[in-house]
Scaffold this motif. Structure first.
Motif, PDB file in Angstrom:
ATOM      1  N   VAL A 135      39.675 -44.922  16.074  1.00 17.86           N
ATOM      2  CA  VAL A 135      38.732 -44.021  15.398  1.00 17.86           C
ATOM      3  C   VAL A 135      39.443 -43.396  14.191  1.00 17.86           C
ATOM      4  N   ASP A 136      39.654 -44.223  13.169  1.00 20.70           N
ATOM      5  CA  ASP A 136      40.228 -43.680  11.937  1.00 20.70           C
ATOM      6  C   ASP A 136      39.161 -42.912  11.159  1.00 20.70           C
ATOM      7  N   GLU A 137      37.982 -43.526  11.049  1.00 24.38           N
ATOM      8  CA  GLU A 137      36.867 -42.894  10.332  1.00 24.38           C
ATOM      9  C   GLU A 137      35.802 -42.486  11.341  1.00 24.38           C
ATOM     10  N   PHE A 138      35.109 -41.392  11.075  1.00 24.11           N
ATOM     11  CA  PHE A 138      34.088 -40.899  12.011  1.00 24.11           C
ATOM     12  C   PHE A 138      33.084 -40.030  11.245  1.00 24.11           C
ATOM     13  N   PRO A 463      27.344 -29.848  15.484  1.00 24.26           N
ATOM     14  CA  PRO A 463      28.650 -29.644  16.127  1.00 24.26           C
ATOM     15  C   PRO A 463      29.477 -28.632  15.339  1.00 24.26           C
ATOM     16  N   LYS A 464      30.394 -27.995  16.012  1.00 19.48           N
ATOM     17  CA  LYS A 464      31.298 -27.090  15.322  1.00 19.48           C
ATOM     18  C   LYS A 464      32.155 -27.900  14.335  1.00 19.48           C
ATOM     19  N   PRO A 465      32.537 -27.319  13.218  1.00 19.88           N
ATOM     20  CA  PRO A 465      33.188 -28.085  12.154  1.00 19.88           C
ATOM     21  C   PRO A 465      34.566 -28.623  12.521  1.00 19.88           C
ATOM     22  N   TRP A 466      35.179 -28.100  13.585  1.00 26.85           N
ATOM     23  CA  TRP A 466      36.502 -28.583  13.978  1.00 26.85           C
ATOM     24  C   TRP A 466      36.448 -29.748  14.971  1.00 26.85           C
ATOM     25  N   VAL A 467      35.240 -30.196  15.308  1.00 29.68           N
ATOM     26  CA  VAL A 467      35.096 -31.240  16.334  1.00 29.68           C
ATOM     27  C   VAL A 467      35.050 -32.630  15.686  1.00 29.68           C
ATOM     28  N   LYS A 468      35.919 -33.523  16.151  1.00 33.93           N
ATOM     29  CA  LYS A 468      35.868 -34.926  15.750  1.00 33.93           C
ATOM     30  C   LYS A 468      34.956 -35.650  16.729  1.00 33.93           C
ATOM     31  N   THR A 469      33.813 -36.109  16.242  1.00 33.80           N
ATOM     32  CA  THR A 469      32.802 -36.734  17.098  1.00 33.80           C
ATOM     33  C   THR A 469      32.842 -38.250  16.936  1.00 33.80           C
TER      34      THR A 469
END
Length: 894
Positions: A135-138, A463-469
């Motif tokens: 998951v490099d890009e998300f 989602p909260k801005p610090w979350v990597k989804t």
């Protein structure tokens, strides 16, 4: 072709299904001679059929069959049997070295004057490339395309090699990158429940579909009535080359299921409950078989979810018998109707069909669960068996923050993130991943996740801005039904864009966090959290930046992305604020069972599966564009740092060289108790100052491109340099030093184990390893044995061995010897200056005693008798040939 035995009991008979007649080996006929088998566990009946079919008087005897019947009385057994699975399943990390060995065998066959084309897997092998995408890009529509592009750039050498294998080898098929994960592709397409192949007489033979796989979650297919489990590379190669897998007749723990899941409860909640119960019960090395009326309330996908977690609850497998749900799933997933008819007819003829009216099987032990008592759950923050109720996650984390992570008085700490208007703190969810494995084979939980996203989107939640989804399904069919239900656009809208089809977050391929968030976490020593729908959450596995990891159902993953923290009770505090300023609770966006079922029945059909799997081995444009030479043998690239021709067959002739006694061998290492294959086998990152790191640097590889030992398993030069190089291994020859170091006795130098081994090789000195109890415990790892032999180790002398690693050592031509009771490295007061001579190697018999002479530095000597742990006749053949690969090669060349 399927090899068959001599059928001493006369059980071969004919099954007619429609216009088709097939041979099979009848369990009811066997029972006429052996005795009643009706209450054997179904999984044991599968093993019994396997022994019946291959009974040859040598590798499988009538006494083995009788031992299976005696099991009904004793409910346990110490007897070792030789088991031959129908096929082998591989993923790319562990599959590459297996294909390397086949390519090397082809070269060696040519050198012996034989036909290289004779070297092929003797049973069907499927390799699914699923462990390399990250998951490099998300969080963007381009994420999937970009991640695939990066994947090919990183792994092109390996993919070129596997592409050659897919063209050159018979009985070997590769599922290309971007298709799905091995166990879900297995469940949805490869598995047949009943396998059919041509017998030696040219007639079709039907038998239970069984497999071993080089992925631990091969066990998912047990949900479909297919007996399968994960093994190491050497066992997989043995099976692939038609050799039996040695195993003890297992104990079988029955797990009785009753009742039905309550409204709003997911299969994930159920499997986390089951995992906790079975871990507490203790089922390591045992089969688990599910039974009871509750099975009728479980979909096949729910069963697969439970079966997939067998490694987490410690069992060899978690088996579900064939019944109507099996037939329904085979039909849903587009299997051929004539084959579905065969599955039902064969299962019923063999007593392998589960019927609610049958008496319960006999088990070694049992436990039970009323599914109506299951509550919403997660597992964490460090182990999959540590179930925690959803309503207690906040208390669990806050307690662990103080007791486990030693953050007393820091619970409210918040730190700014560079370049943003927000801050992060302990317990913030920085990774929320709907990731492949346990759950993405189950439409119920994926549709539930889509509905949570739809309801959240309608209320304006993000989602909260610090979350990597991320969303990484296990097969392309998942995308099809989410698209058809228009749930993809809802998931995309809140950041759960498709990132890839492969094992991603769960195996640590979660990719880097955004640099400012990573910086804030590490500079302030924050205990960040991840919530993922996979099956493994060990500390340090998911991401180096994340210390608390929770397993959860896909809809809860979405909910926690919205909530952004595990420090507050998600069941009683808002997960966000709607567009009209009102607090939104979890219950406001949680779908009903009826909503989920309505969508599933309206959007999923068999045509989806038939279409997606019609050309499953062709791959995308990138895969088809890989150019390869259409040669029978592989053209090795001497400059490749990923794939090299191993030296297993150098100088090999048709007749094995006589095995000789071991004279004046030096100890390479003296090790303590419970040395695991993780201690021995290379794993994880490669240090620049290690022998492997120095090798890569010398070959022009920059440190940033080292990749991992796992990705470089096809290069023996890297792997042998990493053997015994674990940073935590303790060699008693160099007290006070941790890591893969030893003493080169002639000069007294302390060197890396690889460097010392090379000096001894130049001296012509044989080597031994001395160890304590349970040597080679843990997961089976082929390089733990391969690396040992390549370092020049001829024997391992230990107080006891883990069963599979002992077998692997023999399979690589290394002699395992067991100290007699009362003698060990401590009583002998070994310091590493000794020499070992071992007599009787030239005339070994299984399990005989051999004489070991120990000569000390002062010239004094003493002898003791050690047990040869070559346990069977076929293992002795492997050893005398220098290992299983030369043994098979000579057999085929002859």
């Amino acid at each position: 072709m399927t090899a068959v035995g001599q059928d001493t009991l006369g059980t071969r008979t004919t099954l007619t299904v429609g216009a088709r007649s097939l041979a099979y080996y009848s369990l009811p006929k066997a029972a006429e001679t052996l005795g009643d088998i009706s209450r054997l566990p179904f999984s044991m009946k599968v093993l019994l059929e396997n022994l019946l079919r291959f009974e040859d008087g040598t590798t499988v005897t009538v006494d083995d069959l009788k031992a299976m019947i005696q099991w009904l009385t004793d409910r346990t057994s110490e007897r070792e049997i030789q088991y031959r699975p129908a096929r082998v399943l591989m993923q790319d990390f562990t599959g590459v070295p297996c294909v390397v060995d086949l390519a090397a065998m082809r070269d060696a066959m040519g050198a012996l004057g034989g036909d290289a084309q004779k070297i092929n897997p003797l049973v069907p092998v499927h390799l699914v490339i699923d462990h390399s995408v990250m998951v490099d890009e998300f969080g963007s529509p381009q994420a999937f395309t970009d991640n695939v592009e990066i994947e090919y750039q990183r792994n092109m050498e390996r993919y070129e090699f596997l592409r050659w294998g897919s063209k050159a080898l018979d009985n070997f098929k590769v599922v290309p990158p971007g298709t799905g994960i091995c166990h879900q592709v297995n469940l949805e397409h490869l598995a047949q429940t009943v396998w059919v192949s041509k017998g030696a007489d040219g007639l079709e033979v039907a038998y239970p579909d069984t497999c071993v796989g080089t992925d631990s979650h091969t066990t998912m297919v047990n949900g479909l009535g297919v007996l399968g489990w994960g093994v190491g590379g050497i066992e997989a190669e043995a099976a692939m080359l038609g050799q039996p897998v040695s195993m003890l007749i297992p104990e079988v723990v029955g797990f009785k299921l009753t009742g039905t899941l309550a409204e709003g409860i997911t299969a994930t909640d159920l499997v986390l409950t089951v995992t906790q119960m079975l871990r507490q019960k203790g089922v390591v090395g045992r089969f688990v078989e599910f039974y009871g009326v509750g099975l009728d309330a479980l979909s096949l996908a729910d069963r697969a979810t439970i079966a997939n977690m067998a490694p987490e609850y410690g069992a060899t497998c978690g088996f579900f018998p064939v019944d109507q749900a099996t037939i329904n799933y085979l039909r849903l997933t587009g299997r051929d109707e004539t084959h579905i008819d065969l599955v039902e007819a064969y299962a019923k003829a063999q007593g392998l069909w589960r019927d609610a009216n049958l008496p319960d099987p006999v088990f070694t032990d049992s436990l039970a669960l009323d599914m109506s008592t299951v509550q919403p759950s997660l597992a964490g923050p460090k182990r999959p068996q540590d179930k925690v109720l959803l309503s207690n996650v906040d208390d669990n984390f806050n307690t662990e923050l103080v007791k486990g992570y030693k953050k007393t008085g820091e619970s409210d700490t918040r730190k700014g993130v560079d370049g943003t208007d927000y801050d992060v703190g302990h317990g913030d969810v920085v990774i929320a991943a709907i990731t492949s494995c346990t759950n993405t084979s189950n439409p119920n939980v994926l549709v539930a996740a889509g509905l949570v996203a739809r309801k959240a989107r309608a209320l304006g939640l993000k989602p909260k801005p610090w979350v990597k989804t991320s969303l990484s399904p296990g097969s392309q069919v998942v995308t099809d039904y989410l698209d058809r239900a228009k749930l993809t656009e809802d998931l995309d809208a809140i950041g759960f864009n498709l990132t890839g089809y492969g094992c991603m977050t769960c195996i640590g391929n979660s990719g880097p966090l955004p640099a400012p968030i990573s910086k804030a976490i590490n500079e302030n020593d924050l205990v960040a959290a991840s919530v993922l729908s996979g099956n493994r959450n060990f500390e340090g596995r998911v991401s180096p930046d994340v210390r608390a990891n929770f397993l959860a159902s896909p809809p809860l993953v979405v909910a926690y992305a919205l909530k952004g923290t595990v420090r507050e009770d998600i069941t009683t505090t808002p997960i966000g604020i709607s567009d009209d300023g009102k607090p939104v609770m979890l219950k406001d966006i949680w779908p009903t069972n009826h909503e989920i079922t309505d969508i599933i029945t309206s959007v999923i059909d068999s045509e989806m599966y038939r279409t997606r799997y019609a050309n499953v081995f062709e791959g995308d444009r990138k895969w088809r564009g890989i150019t390869i030479e259409g040669s029978d043998t592989y053209t090795w690239n001497p400059s490749s740092t990923y794939v090299q021709n191993p030296p297993y067959f150098e100088g090999m002739g048709m007749t094995p060289a006589p095995t000789t006694d071991i004279v004046d061998a030096r100890p390479l290492a003296i090790l303590g108790d419970s040395i695991t294959t993780d201690h021995i086998s290379p794993a994880g990152s490669i240090k620049a100052d290690s022998p492997a790191g120095r090798y890569l640097l010398a070959h022009g590889v920059t440190k940033t491109d080292f990749n991992s030992y796992g990705a470089r398993r096809g290069n023996h030069e890297v792997m042998m340099r990493g053997t015994f190089a674990n940073i935590r291994i303790k060699n008693e020859m160099v007290p006070g030093i941790e890591g893969g170091m030893t003493k080169y006795v002639p000069s007294g130098e302390v060197l890396a184990i690889y460097d010392a081994a090379q000096k001894y090789k130049a001296d012509g000195t044989a080597l031994v390893v001395v160890a304590g109890k349970e040597y080679g415990t843990g997961s089976s790892r082929d390089w733990a044995a391969k690396g040992t032999t390549l370092l020049g180790v001829r024997a391992v002398i230990a107080e006891s061995f883990e069963r599979i690693h002992r077998s692997n050592l023999v399979g690589m031509g290394v002699l395992p010897l067991q100290f007699p009771e009362g003698i060990d490295r401590k009583t002998l007061q070994l310091d590493g200056s000794e020499r070992f001579s071992i007599e009787g190697v030239a005339s070994l018999r299984p399990r005989q005693m051999v004489t070991v002479t120990l000569t000390r530095a002062d010239g004094t000597s003493e002898t003791f008798e050690a047990r040869c742990r070559i346990d069977t006749v076929n293992e002795l053949d492997y050893f005398r040939n220098g290992g299983i690969l030369p043994y098979v090669l000579r057999k085929l060349a002859a």
